[in-house]
Design an enzyme around this catalytic site. Sequence first.
Site, PDB file in Angstrom:
ATOM      1  CG  LEU A 163      -2.046   1.035   1.454  1.00  0.00           C
ATOM      2  CD1 LEU A 163      -2.931   1.054  -0.029  1.00  0.00           C
ATOM      3  CD2 LEU A 163      -2.935   0.863   2.398  1.00  0.00           C
TER       4      LEU A 163
ATOM      5  CB  VAL B 189      -0.104   1.688  -4.397  1.00  0.00           C
ATOM      6  CG1 VAL B 189      -1.180   2.309  -4.967  1.00  0.00           C
ATOM      7  CG2 VAL B 189      -0.004   0.181  -4.639  1.00  0.00           C
ATOM      8  CG  HIS B 190       0.237   6.806  -0.095  1.00  0.00           C
ATOM      9  ND1 HIS B 190      -0.792   7.521  -0.295  1.00  0.00           N
ATOM     10  CD2 HIS B 190       0.987   7.646   0.737  1.00  0.00           C
ATOM     11  CE1 HIS B 190      -0.771   8.835   0.411  1.00  0.00           C
ATOM     12  NE2 HIS B 190       0.453   8.878   1.015  1.00  0.00           N
ATOM     13  CB  ALA B 191       5.240   6.120  -2.955  1.00  0.00           C
TER      14      ALA B 191
END
Length: 104
Positions: A72, A75-77
Amino acid sequence: MEIDESTVMELIIQAGEARSCSMEALRAARHQDWARADAMLTDATAAAKAAHRIQTALIGADEGCGKIPVNLIMVHAQDHLMNAMLCRELAEEIIQLRRELAAR
């Protein structure tokens, strides 16, 4: 391959800086402070390039083989980076439009 959490956090930080600078450039353009707008776009570009270098290193380390786990935070980055890049491109266009209107 395990990646260092600080690498992903640095990607997020640099992307966030790029987005923040882009927004600051827009605020400067609203006040027709073109020098500040240009400086902030330059800073946004530098931060985006730093983030992109990290992303490129991660892609290279993965070698297209799934060596780097996608979690996660990764993906956030990536989401931060893509938003920052889009924000910078749109800010540049909006600032140019403001300049054209101010020149009338």
